[in-house]
Write a protein that holds these residues in place. Structure first.
Motif, PDB file in Angstrom:
ATOM      1  N   SER A  52       9.110   5.544  21.515  1.00 21.83           N
ATOM      2  CA  SER A  52       8.780   5.062  20.177  1.00 21.83           C
ATOM      3  C   SER A  52       9.032   6.134  19.115  1.00 21.83           C
ATOM      4  O   SER A  52       9.269   7.294  19.432  1.00 21.83           O
ATOM      5  N   GLU A  53       8.951   5.690  17.872  1.00 21.26           N
ATOM      6  CA  GLU A  53       9.001   6.615  16.742  1.00 21.26           C
ATOM      7  C   GLU A  53       7.946   6.172  15.741  1.00 21.26           C
ATOM      8  O   GLU A  53       7.618   4.991  15.646  1.00 21.26           O
ATOM      9  N   TRP A  54       7.384   7.133  15.009  1.00 27.28           N
ATOM     10  CA  TRP A  54       6.350   6.800  14.037  1.00 27.28           C
ATOM     11  C   TRP A  54       6.505   7.651  12.793  1.00 27.28           C
ATOM     12  O   TRP A  54       6.954   8.770  12.840  1.00 27.28           O
ATOM     13  N   THR A  55       6.136   7.030  11.666  1.00 28.64           N
ATOM     14  CA  THR A  55       6.221   7.677  10.370  1.00 28.64           C
ATOM     15  C   THR A  55       4.863   7.543   9.688  1.00 28.64           C
ATOM     16  O   THR A  55       4.254   6.476   9.714  1.00 28.64           O
ATOM     17  N   ILE A  56       4.409   8.637   9.085  1.00 29.03           N
ATOM     18  CA  ILE A  56       3.120   8.667   8.403  1.00 29.03           C
ATOM     19  C   ILE A  56       3.355   8.724   6.887  1.00 29.03           C
ATOM     20  O   ILE A  56       4.205   9.477   6.415  1.00 29.03           O
ATOM     21  N   TYR A  57       2.606   7.916   6.150  1.00 31.41           N
ATOM     22  CA  TYR A  57       2.640   7.904   4.698  1.00 31.41           C
ATOM     23  C   TYR A  57       1.221   8.120   4.178  1.00 31.41           C
ATOM     24  O   TYR A  57       0.251   7.819   4.868  1.00 31.41           O
ATOM     25  N   GLU A  58       1.095   8.627   2.973  1.00 35.52           N
ATOM     26  CA  GLU A  58      -0.210   8.759   2.330  1.00 35.52           C
ATOM     27  C   GLU A  58      -0.066   8.403   0.859  1.00 35.52           C
ATOM     28  O   GLU A  58       0.780   8.954   0.152  1.00 35.52           O
ATOM     29  N   ASN A  59      -0.901   7.467   0.418  1.00 38.97           N
ATOM     30  CA  ASN A  59      -0.850   7.014  -0.971  1.00 38.97           C
ATOM     31  C   ASN A  59      -2.268   6.713  -1.450  1.00 38.97           C
ATOM     32  O   ASN A  59      -3.014   6.004  -0.775  1.00 38.97           O
ATOM     33  N   GLN A  60      -2.639   7.267  -2.585  1.00 39.94           N
ATOM     34  CA  GLN A  60      -3.951   7.044  -3.184  1.00 39.94           C
ATOM     35  C   GLN A  60      -5.087   7.355  -2.212  1.00 39.94           C
ATOM     36  O   GLN A  60      -6.104   6.668  -2.174  1.00 39.94           O
ATOM     37  N   GLY A  61      -4.912   8.374  -1.373  1.00 40.37           N
ATOM     38  CA  GLY A  61      -5.942   8.777  -0.423  1.00 40.37           C
ATOM     39  C   GLY A  61      -6.004   7.941   0.838  1.00 40.37           C
ATOM     40  O   GLY A  61      -6.891   8.124   1.666  1.00 40.37           O
ATOM     41  N   VAL A  62      -5.067   7.014   0.999  1.00 41.35           N
ATOM     42  CA  VAL A  62      -5.035   6.143   2.179  1.00 41.35           C
ATOM     43  C   VAL A  62      -3.873   6.567   3.063  1.00 41.35           C
ATOM     44  O   VAL A  62      -2.753   6.738   2.587  1.00 41.35           O
ATOM     45  N   LYS A  63      -4.139   6.748   4.368  1.00 48.25           N
ATOM     46  CA  LYS A  63      -3.078   7.115   5.310  1.00 48.25           C
ATOM     47  C   LYS A  63      -2.575   5.859   6.020  1.00 48.25           C
ATOM     48  O   LYS A  63      -3.357   5.035   6.483  1.00 48.25           O
ATOM     49  N   LEU A  64      -1.254   5.749   6.102  1.00 49.13           N
ATOM     50  CA  LEU A  64      -0.592   4.607   6.725  1.00 49.13           C
ATOM     51  C   LEU A  64       0.381   5.105   7.782  1.00 49.13           C
ATOM     52  O   LEU A  64       0.930   6.198   7.661  1.00 49.13           O
ATOM     53  N   MET A  65       0.617   4.283   8.804  1.00 54.91           N
ATOM     54  CA  MET A  65       1.569   4.652   9.841  1.00 54.91           C
ATOM     55  C   MET A  65       2.406   3.441  10.234  1.00 54.91           C
ATOM     56  O   MET A  65       1.891   2.331  10.354  1.00 54.91           O
ATOM     57  N   VAL A  66       3.704   3.673  10.412  1.00 54.96           N
ATOM     58  CA  VAL A  66       4.619   2.679  10.960  1.00 54.96           C
ATOM     59  C   VAL A  66       4.976   3.149  12.353  1.00 54.96           C
ATOM     60  O   VAL A  66       5.412   4.287  12.542  1.00 54.96           O
ATOM     61  N   LEU A  67       4.805   2.283  13.339  1.00 55.84           N
ATOM     62  CA  LEU A  67       5.115   2.600  14.729  1.00 55.84           C
ATOM     63  C   LEU A  67       6.181   1.627  15.220  1.00 55.84           C
ATOM     64  O   LEU A  67       5.977   0.411  15.181  1.00 55.84           O
ATOM     65  N   TYR A  68       7.336   2.160  15.625  1.00 57.34           N
ATOM     66  CA  TYR A  68       8.414   1.321  16.146  1.00 57.34           C
ATOM     67  C   TYR A  68       8.560   1.585  17.635  1.00 57.34           C
ATOM     68  O   TYR A  68       8.752   2.717  18.058  1.00 57.34           O
ATOM     69  N   ASN A  69       8.454   0.518  18.443  1.00 51.28           N
ATOM     70  CA  ASN A  69       8.563   0.608  19.895  1.00 51.28           C
ATOM     71  C   ASN A  69       9.975   0.215  20.310  1.00 51.28           C
ATOM     72  O   ASN A  69      10.415  -0.906  20.060  1.00 51.28           O
ATOM     73  N   PHE A  70      10.699   1.152  20.935  1.00 49.21           N
ATOM     74  CA  PHE A  70      12.088   0.892  21.338  1.00 49.21           C
ATOM     75  C   PHE A  70      12.190  -0.165  22.436  1.00 49.21           C
ATOM     76  O   PHE A  70      13.102  -0.984  22.428  1.00 49.21           O
ATOM     77  N   LEU A 118       0.805  -1.215   0.000  1.00 48.88           N
ATOM     78  CA  LEU A 118       0.000   0.000   0.000  1.00 48.88           C
ATOM     79  C   LEU A 118       0.846   1.277   0.000  1.00 48.88           C
ATOM     80  O   LEU A 118       0.447   2.295  -0.530  1.00 48.88           O
ATOM     81  N   ARG A 119       2.014   1.206   0.625  1.00 49.02           N
ATOM     82  CA  ARG A 119       2.859   2.392   0.749  1.00 49.02           C
ATOM     83  C   ARG A 119       3.403   2.868  -0.584  1.00 49.02           C
ATOM     84  O   ARG A 119       3.431   4.057  -0.874  1.00 49.02           O
ATOM     85  N   GLY A 120       3.875   1.963  -1.399  1.00 44.98           N
ATOM     86  CA  GLY A 120       4.448   2.351  -2.687  1.00 44.98           C
ATOM     87  C   GLY A 120       5.799   3.019  -2.511  1.00 44.98           C
ATOM     88  O   GLY A 120       6.566   2.714  -1.597  1.00 44.98           O
ATOM     89  N   ASN A 121       6.111   3.995  -3.360  1.00 42.56           N
ATOM     90  CA  ASN A 121       7.386   4.694  -3.369  1.00 42.56           C
ATOM     91  C   ASN A 121       7.481   5.633  -2.158  1.00 42.56           C
ATOM     92  O   ASN A 121       6.704   6.566  -2.032  1.00 42.56           O
ATOM     93  N   THR A 122       8.456   5.421  -1.287  1.00 39.08           N
ATOM     94  CA  THR A 122       8.570   6.223  -0.067  1.00 39.08           C
ATOM     95  C   THR A 122       8.885   7.684  -0.344  1.00 39.08           C
ATOM     96  O   THR A 122       8.516   8.552   0.436  1.00 39.08           O
ATOM     97  N   MET A 123       9.542   7.982  -1.444  1.00 40.44           N
ATOM     98  CA  MET A 123       9.869   9.374  -1.745  1.00 40.44           C
ATOM     99  C   MET A 123       8.613  10.198  -2.053  1.00 40.44           C
ATOM    100  O   MET A 123       8.562  11.386  -1.785  1.00 40.44           O
ATOM    101  N   LEU A 124       7.605   9.566  -2.607  1.00 42.92           N
ATOM    102  CA  LEU A 124       6.381  10.257  -2.973  1.00 42.92           C
ATOM    103  C   LEU A 124       5.317  10.200  -1.877  1.00 42.92           C
ATOM    104  O   LEU A 124       4.464  11.079  -1.803  1.00 42.92           O
ATOM    105  N   THR A 125       5.341   9.165  -1.043  1.00 42.62           N
ATOM    106  CA  THR A 125       4.246   8.960  -0.094  1.00 42.62           C
ATOM    107  C   THR A 125       4.561   9.417   1.325  1.00 42.62           C
ATOM    108  O   THR A 125       3.657   9.547   2.139  1.00 42.62           O
ATOM    109  N   TRP A 126       5.824   9.670   1.673  1.00 43.42           N
ATOM    110  CA  TRP A 126       6.188  10.072   3.030  1.00 43.42           C
ATOM    111  C   TRP A 126       5.578  11.424   3.379  1.00 43.42           C
ATOM    112  O   TRP A 126       5.632  12.356   2.588  1.00 43.42           O
TER     113      TRP A 126
END
Length: 73
Positions: A41-59, A24-32
């Motif tokens: 923790s740290e989290w990163t948000i992506y958006e692709n084709q109108g869909v929002k995605l999140m990666v959550l990393y717990n230290f 779903l994420r696709g190309n990180t350069m375009l969707t980040w």
């Protein structure tokens, strides 16, 4: 000065697999869209084709979780 979010604000989301996230994420350069972290923790948000995605990393648990925002929300 940047405002620090102590917790990710990603309401109405469901957890998905890492493989589904990568498809779903696709190309990180375009969707980040955003990145933030706190002491646990740290989290990163992506958006692709109108869909929002999140990666959550717990230290503490050394685990990564993937979320997609519910489109019906």
């Amino acid at each position: 000065m940047k405002t620090v979010n102590f917790y990710p604000t990603f309401k109405n989301s469901i957890e998905i697999t890492g493989k589904a996230f990568l498809l779903l994420r696709g190309n990180t350069m375009l969707t980040w869209k955003d990145y933030d972290s706190n002491e646990l923790s740290e989290w990163t948000i992506y958006e692709n084709q109108g869909v929002k995605l999140m990666v959550l990393y717990n230290f503490l648990s050394d685990s990564t979780q993937y979320f997609i925002q519910d489109i019906n929300a």
